[in-house]
Design an enzyme around this catalytic site. Structure first.
Site, PDB file in Angstrom:
ATOM      1  N   SER A 104      45.901  36.789  36.315  1.00  0.00           N
ATOM      2  CA  SER A 104      46.199  35.476  35.707  1.00  0.00           C
ATOM      3  C   SER A 104      45.048  35.031  34.809  1.00  0.00           C
ATOM      4  O   SER A 104      45.276  34.412  33.766  1.00  0.00           O
ATOM      5  CB  SER A 104      46.487  34.423  36.781  1.00  0.00           C
ATOM      6  OG  SER A 104      45.314  34.050  37.451  1.00  0.00           O
ATOM      7  N   ASN A 105      43.816  35.333  35.181  1.00  0.00           N
ATOM      8  CA  ASN A 105      42.689  34.998  34.299  1.00  0.00           C
ATOM      9  C   ASN A 105      42.719  35.841  33.031  1.00  0.00           C
ATOM     10  O   ASN A 105      42.396  35.346  31.955  1.00  0.00           O
ATOM     11  CB  ASN A 105      41.355  35.179  35.029  1.00  0.00           C
ATOM     12  CG  ASN A 105      41.018  33.980  35.899  1.00  0.00           C
ATOM     13  OD1 ASN A 105      40.672  32.916  35.386  1.00  0.00           O
ATOM     14  ND2 ASN A 105      41.165  34.141  37.207  1.00  0.00           N
ATOM     15  N   ARG A 137      35.060  45.212  42.262  1.00  0.00           N
ATOM     16  CA  ARG A 137      33.992  46.199  42.515  1.00  0.00           C
ATOM     17  C   ARG A 137      32.641  45.577  42.193  1.00  0.00           C
ATOM     18  O   ARG A 137      32.559  44.695  41.336  1.00  0.00           O
ATOM     19  CB  ARG A 137      34.160  47.406  41.590  1.00  0.00           C
ATOM     20  CG  ARG A 137      35.507  48.044  41.666  1.00  0.00           C
ATOM     21  CD  ARG A 137      35.574  48.999  42.815  1.00  0.00           C
ATOM     22  NE  ARG A 137      36.876  49.633  42.868  1.00  0.00           N
ATOM     23  CZ  ARG A 137      37.239  50.454  43.829  1.00  0.00           C
ATOM     24  NH1 ARG A 137      36.418  50.720  44.823  1.00  0.00           N
ATOM     25  NH2 ARG A 137      38.427  51.001  43.818  1.00  0.00           N
ATOM     26  N   HIS A 163      34.117  33.390  39.850  1.00  0.00           N
ATOM     27  CA  HIS A 163      34.113  33.512  41.310  1.00  0.00           C
ATOM     28  C   HIS A 163      34.771  32.279  41.927  1.00  0.00           C
ATOM     29  O   HIS A 163      34.489  31.155  41.511  1.00  0.00           O
ATOM     30  CB  HIS A 163      32.668  33.667  41.806  1.00  0.00           C
ATOM     31  CG  HIS A 163      32.593  33.895  43.277  1.00  0.00           C
ATOM     32  ND1 HIS A 163      32.875  35.118  43.850  1.00  0.00           N
ATOM     33  CD2 HIS A 163      32.328  33.050  44.299  1.00  0.00           C
ATOM     34  CE1 HIS A 163      32.764  35.015  45.166  1.00  0.00           C
ATOM     35  NE2 HIS A 163      32.443  33.773  45.464  1.00  0.00           N
ATOM     36  N   GLU A 181      40.035  27.670  37.336  1.00  0.00           N
ATOM     37  CA  GLU A 181      39.455  28.869  36.716  1.00  0.00           C
ATOM     38  C   GLU A 181      39.961  29.010  35.289  1.00  0.00           C
ATOM     39  O   GLU A 181      39.213  29.352  34.373  1.00  0.00           O
ATOM     40  CB  GLU A 181      39.826  30.118  37.520  1.00  0.00           C
ATOM     41  CG  GLU A 181      39.188  30.167  38.893  1.00  0.00           C
ATOM     42  CD  GLU A 181      39.481  31.464  39.633  1.00  0.00           C
ATOM     43  OE1 GLU A 181      40.169  32.345  39.092  1.00  0.00           O
ATOM     44  OE2 GLU A 181      39.013  31.597  40.768  1.00  0.00           O
TER      45      GLU A 181
HETATM   46  C1  GAR Z   1      40.338  34.853  40.987  1.00  0.00           C
HETATM   47  O1  GAR Z   1      40.532  33.769  41.852  1.00  0.00           O
HETATM   48  C2  GAR Z   1      38.867  35.197  40.868  1.00  0.00           C
HETATM   49  O2  GAR Z   1      38.042  34.080  40.969  1.00  0.00           O
HETATM   50  C3  GAR Z   1      38.680  36.096  42.049  1.00  0.00           C
HETATM   51  O3  GAR Z   1      39.837  36.881  42.094  1.00  0.00           O
HETATM   52  C4  GAR Z   1      40.937  36.124  41.587  1.00  0.00           C
HETATM   53  C5  GAR Z   1      41.620  36.964  40.542  1.00  0.00           C
HETATM   54  O4  GAR Z   1      42.792  36.346  40.118  1.00  0.00           O
HETATM   55  N1  GAR Z   1      37.509  36.898  41.897  1.00  0.00           N
HETATM   56  C6  GAR Z   1      36.775  37.304  42.913  1.00  0.00           C
HETATM   57  O5  GAR Z   1      37.036  37.033  44.059  1.00  0.00           O
HETATM   58  C7  GAR Z   1      35.572  38.129  42.518  1.00  0.00           C
HETATM   59  N2  GAR Z   1      34.749  38.346  43.629  1.00  0.00           N
HETATM   60  P1  GAR Z   1      43.558  36.877  38.847  1.00  0.00           P
HETATM   61  O6  GAR Z   1      43.683  38.402  39.005  1.00  0.00           O
HETATM   62  O7  GAR Z   1      44.893  36.196  38.897  1.00  0.00           O
HETATM   63  O8  GAR Z   1      42.750  36.522  37.644  1.00  0.00           O
END
Ligand code: GAR
Length: 191
Positions: A17-18, A92, A110, A175
């Protein structure tokens, strides 16, 4: 004069989603980045569908051996003239050597108010500790996990009956606001 956008790669492992949000941001005329490549360590990452949809080159790099993985990735990023790396749900931990090579060029999002709750399962731990607030942080990636200089943070209140799922959803919304803002902040600070 037209802005020259920075060649950027987004590293993902899952939902994406990001990534989708950053793709949309990168398409804006005034965005400082163009997303030229999506890199996933997971062949089944849903985010790869967004790369396909928007016709962005994607690369799946098998992660069996960290050294090999990073060598392949590094060589490819150099070949593609990539100068900025956005980690977006990339699960990772990169090595000190890799981070050093791309010094100050790697940022991460994060799902906690760093320096609190570094690492995994943040929402679960936040709820267990009965925190009143949580949120998310965009920061530079350094050799110490989730500890680099903070670019932006956003905070949300934890409501009664909050679940891991509801909190994750709320935090993800934030985010999607602060990741593009952070990139603007990095590249437009002197303008
Ligand atoms: C997000 O919430 C990001 O902050 C987190 O994974 C999710 C990915 O969402 N990242 C971590 O936990 C990194 N340690 P997305 O795949 O929908 O963007």
């Amino acid at each position: 004069m037209d802005l020259i956008k920075k060649n950027t790669v987004v590293f993902i492992s899952g939902r994406g989603s990001n990534l989708l949000n950053l793709i949309k941001f990168s398409k804006k005329k005034n965005s400082p980045i163009s997303i030229n490549l999506v890199l996933s360590d997971n062949p089944k990452a849903n985010g790869l569908n967004y790369a396909k949809k928007y016709n962005i080159e994607y690369k799946i790099v098998n992660y069996k051996n960290k050294k090999e993985f990073e060598k392949k990735v590094k060589d490819y990023l150099i070949k593609k003239n990539i100068c900025f790396i956005c980690l977006a749900g990339f699960m990772r931990v990169l090595s000190e050597n890799f981070i050093k090579f791309f010094k100050n060029k790697i940022i991460n999002i994060h799902p906690s108010l760093l320096p609190k709750y570094k690492g995994l399962n943040t929402h679960e731990r936040v709820l267990k500790n009965k925190e009143k607030f949580s949120g998310c942080t965009v920061h530079y990636v350094t050799k110490k996990l989730d500890s680099g200089k903070i670019i932006l943070q956003s905070k949300t209140k934890i409501t009664r009956g909050e679940t891991i799922h509801s909190l994750a959803k709320k935090v993800r919304k934030l985010e999607h606001i602060i990741y593009p803002k952070s990139i603007d902040k990095i590249f437009k600070k002197n303008n």
